[in-house]
Each structure stands twice: as C-alpha cells, then as structure tokens.
Design an enzyme around this catalytic site. Structure first.
Site, PDB file in Angstrom:
ATOM      1  N   LYS A 108       0.833  -1.122  -0.096  1.00 21.03           N
ATOM      2  CA  LYS A 108       0.143  -0.039   0.129  1.00 21.03           C
ATOM      3  C   LYS A 108       0.926   1.105  -0.096  1.00 21.03           C
ATOM      4  CE  LYS A 108      -4.058   1.860   2.715  1.00 21.03           C
ATOM      5  NZ  LYS A 108      -4.794   1.568   3.983  1.00 21.03           N
ATOM      6  N   SER A 183      -9.298   1.988   3.583  1.00 23.48           N
ATOM      7  CA  SER A 183      -8.661   2.729   2.721  1.00 23.48           C
ATOM      8  C   SER A 183      -7.562   1.550   2.012  1.00 23.48           C
ATOM      9  CB  SER A 183      -7.779   3.905   3.571  1.00 23.48           C
ATOM     10  OG  SER A 183      -6.937   3.081   4.420  1.00 23.48           O
ATOM     11  N   SER A 207      -9.854  -0.301   7.974  1.00 22.92           N
ATOM     12  CA  SER A 207      -9.261  -0.187   6.488  1.00 22.92           C
ATOM     13  C   SER A 207      -8.759  -1.577   5.897  1.00 22.92           C
ATOM     14  CB  SER A 207      -8.145   0.884   6.581  1.00 22.92           C
ATOM     15  OG  SER A 207      -8.857   1.957   6.543  1.00 22.92           O
TER      16      SER A 207
END
Length: 500
Positions: A108, A183, A207
């Site tokens: 990420k 997220s 997330s």
C-alpha cells in the site's frame, strides 16, 4: 546471504521448518495468477514452478486488467521479473530465502518502501521518497516475497472508499459501482483481480476489513502490538490514537494465506517499541471453543440478509465443533459512544491543519461529515475517554475469558456504492453506524478476522470473528472453518467471469 532486487545485501533468515511446511502445494490446473500464496511458495520451493513463472503470470494479469481497475498505482513489474529470475538462481544454489520465496505481493502506498514515494494519496506528498523500508516491507522481503507494485489508498487513508486526486479512483472487480472499500481498496481490488495472492494493507477504523468485506476477500486485523509499524520517512511520531488504533496487516483470497503472511510480517523490529514479540500460536483452549453470537446493534436496524448470515454462520460453526451461544460483550454502547469522537479529536489536533492545507475539497468534505456526525471531544474529554478505554478493554478481556471468540456482523447492512460515504452526511453516518464492530475493535485493540458468509444481490457478504488479545490464530481457525463450507468467494467471482 543473498542479493535483493535493489542490489543490497540481505540476510537469509532461518525460518522454522513448520512455516515452510505450510507451503506444500498440490498440482493445480488453473493459471498461476489464481494460485494461493501457500500453493505458489510450495511449488516454487519444490521446483515444480519457478518464481519467474509465478511473477510473469501475475504481470500479464496486471497489464490486462489494471488499466481499468487502477488498483496498482506504481508499477514495479519489470523489476519484479528481474528479481524473480535472480531468486530462481538463488533457489538452485542456496535454497529458499524464506516461506514466501518468489511469491508476488503488493504494498500500500502509505507505508515506506525504500526509493519509492509514500504519498498517502495526497498530491502534495507525491515526492516524499522513503529512505528505508518500513518493518512490514522489510519482513516480506526477508521472507522472499517479490513486490509487483504499490496499491492505491484514499487521501490521508481516511475514507471508506478509494479515490484521490493524485492517482484517481480504484474499481471493484465485482462491479464498477460497488466500492472496493477503503482505505486499503487498492489492495482488495488487486487480490480479487489476481494481481497477487497477498497484498499489504493497514487498519485504523476498518481499512483492512471494509475492503475485504466489499470484495469477498479475507483478512485479520491483528492485535495492537502484533505486527511492527514505523515509517522512516515520518518527520514526527504518529498521534496517540493512530498508535493505539492503527495496525498493519494482509488482505488475501484465502485464509491460509492471511495466516502465513501475517506470521511473516509479525517478525520482530526494534523500531516499533509497542511491538510484543509473542508466538503466533497460543496455548490450547478448552474444547469445544465457546463462541458468543452477538446481535447487539447499538441502535442500528440490522438488514435481514446480515441477520440471516449470522444465523447460518452460527450453525456452520456448531457443525464444525464450536459451541455457539447468544451473548453480548459488556459496555458496547458506552465504548462506541466514545470511540469515534475520541478518534476525530485526535485527528483534529494532529492532522486537521494539514488536511485543510493539502487536502482536496472532497477529503475536506468527508471530514466535515465525520465531525458533524461524531463531534470531536475537547482535549480534556479525549484524555478522559482514553482513561475509560482501559475499563472497556478490561470488561471485554474478562468476557473473552469465558468466550474466546465473538461472532458479530462486520457491517449490519450489505455493501455500499463507491461514493456513498460522500454523497451525503446521512450516507456517511449510515456506513459508520452500521459498522460499529469495525471501529470499536480498533479502539479496543483486539484482533478480528473477516470470513465468508454468502452473497446478497450477487455480491459477497462476510461476518467478523473477534478474539482474545494476541489470539489471531483462533480467529483464523474459525474463519477457515467457514471458508471450507462457504468456499473462497473470489473463486466464485472468477467462475462468473469464465476465468475458472
């Protein structure tokens, strides 16, 4: 010793034999990009397939589908192919680097990977180049994983969906209008599309679990202190609640891959003073394991499809040998009433001005909705909430002594559309009110797994299994039992698309 993909000397760690044994893989007739990490690592170790074959297969998949999905926003596939070829040579001479030797992974964009930007989805941070690897990246590399790219996140990693002005919108492989979650939406989209069997993500309020829920993936939110966290590029330490609520983890298609990759990422790193280097497998618990089926809704009207999924899941766990009883942990409403106002007070103090200065109109609107629905407490209120947090966690710990696992909805409604959290303040409130068992678990610092529970209107739905502190293994055992009867949901996606 071995050479990593950036030309640096890398120490080959002596991973336990039992970890490598998890990698044993049967013959598999489907394309390599569809294989699990466990299958790939075993086949590569046994020289039945090569790391080059594995990486080339996912690279072809990325190049075919990522143009639309926009899950990977920094492409590292050429370097990955070169690294895979070098790892094939290392295997011949020195054996496997570790339990993920040659397995493609994604990282990420909000954690540090040496030499790449940690933008956190913010245009102003696009040139924030990481000087060193974060602990999770270091641990994945030490285990032999090969990074094929970096995945998308919303601005400041603070929305339930994944879109930003720097990299654009990430799509869900199930349906364009269905959010991939946030997220870690780039991570969930990547594993669902077949770009890698495991993808790194993180979780401050859900997330990891929102994206898994939205895409039919699986994950575990580790206990606070299980997986080390640190960004060398950071100019100052994270805020108090970011330290207490945010954790690093893995999104995957199969539970066994979550287990393997989480154990790898949990390798000790002295840069995180909050890490607790406990064994991943805890002591045996009394059998049959008691599971509390929690139907407390905190005032939200649970959707019938979720209620039915909970009932079915309880029956499946009973058949798998668990003892399921209806029971609710104490002080749910009291803790829930404080969690988000405390988190948003923390945000207002530490990143409020940064968001106003560097954030887009959309992320500022999102925070306006957050603050409207869950007004930040003042500084004294924040300190008192953190004091009372100890009482809430104590009460939950005592409850978990009797019930080692708690079965809850993750969301008390089916999934949400890609921009529903920003369409209106009421839309934001509905998403967050329905997911009290997401952010409340972050506030308490407990582990929680997401497991498959069927479909609604053709889209996957899941349930959540909460465990005792540092008993991710028990939550994953239960999730794996549910996966055995409900199937791997992303395999169903591929069947519908004629890919399996």
């Amino acid at each position: 010793m071995a050479i990593d993909g950036e030309g640096d000397i890398m120490v080959v760690l002596p991973f336990p034999i039992e970890v490598l044994a998890m990698s044993a893989a049967p013959k598999n007739p489907v394309p390599l990009w569809q294989w699990s990490a466990v299958e790939l690592s075993g086949a590569i170790r046994d020289a039945r397939v090569s790391a080059s074959d594995a990486v080339s297969s996912v690279v072809e998949r990325i190049r075919a589908e990522n143009g639309h999905l926009n899950a990977i926003v920094f492409d590292q596939t050429e370097a990955a192919k070169e690294q895979a070829a070098s790892y094939d040579e290392i295997l011949k001479t020195d054996g496997p680097i570790g339990p993920l030797h040659g397995v493609p992974v994604a990282i990420k964009i909000n954690v540090d990977q040496k030499g790449t930007a940690n933008s956190n989805g913010v245009v102003a941070f696009k040139d924030l180049i990481a000087p060193e690897d974060a602990p999770v990246v270091r641990n994945l590399k030490k285990a032999g994983a090969i990074i094929v790219g970096r995945t998308n996140t919303p601005e400041f990693s603070f929305r339930a969906t994944t879109v930003n002005e720097l990299h654009g919108r990430t799509y869900n492989p199930w349906d364009d209008n269905h959010s991939p979650g946030g997220s870690s939406g780039g991570a969930s989209s990547a594993v669902a599309a077949g770009f890698c069997p495991i993808a790194h993500g993180n979780d401050i309020g859900g997330s990891l679990r929102f994206p898994a829920y939205q895409t039919g993936a699986v994950t575990v939110r580790p206990t606070l202190g299980r997986v080390p966290a640190y960004n060398p590029s950071g100019k100052e330490e994270r805020s108090l609640l970011a330290q207490l609520m945010s954790v690093q983890g893995i999104i995957a298609r199969e539970v066994r891959d979550v287990r393997l990759a989480t154990k790898v990422m949990a390798g000790y790193d002295a840069r995180d003073p909050m890490q607790v280097p406990l064994p991943f497998e805890g002591p045996a618990v009394e059998q049959p394991i008691k599971v509390a089926l929690c139907r407390e809704t905190n005032g939200y009207s649970m959707h019938p499809a979720i209620d039915a999924a909970l009932e079915k899941t309880a029956e499946q766990l009973e058949k798998a040998g668990y003892r399921v009883e209806e029971a609710a942990p104490p002080m749910i409403r009291e803790a829930a009433a404080e969690a988000l106002p405390a988190l948003y007070a923390d945000c207002e103090i530490f990143i409020g001005e940064v968001i106003k200065k560097y954030g887009s109109a959309e992320i500022q609107k999102a925070f306006d909705f957050y603050f409207e629905n869950y007004p930040p407490t003042d500084a004294e209120g924040l300190l008192r909430a953190m004091s009372r947090r100890t009482r809430y966690l104590r009460e939950w710990n005592v409850f978990l002594e009797d019930y080692p696992l708690i079965l809850t909805p993750f969301m008390m409604r089916p999934g949400f559309t890609w921009n529903e959290d920003l369409d209106s303040s009421a839309g934001t409130k509905d998403i967050f009110d329905s997911s009290v068992y997401s952010w409340l678990i972050n506030f308490l610092g407990l582990p929680a797994s997401i497991a498959p529970a069927g479909y609604h209107d053709g889209l996957p739905i899941s349930v959540q299994i909460i465990g005792r502190r540092f008993r991710e293994d028990l939550t994953l055992d239960a999730a794996e039992a549910l996966e055995r009867v409900n199937g791997v949901q992303i395999h169903e996606l591929w069947k519908r698309k004629g890919l399996r």
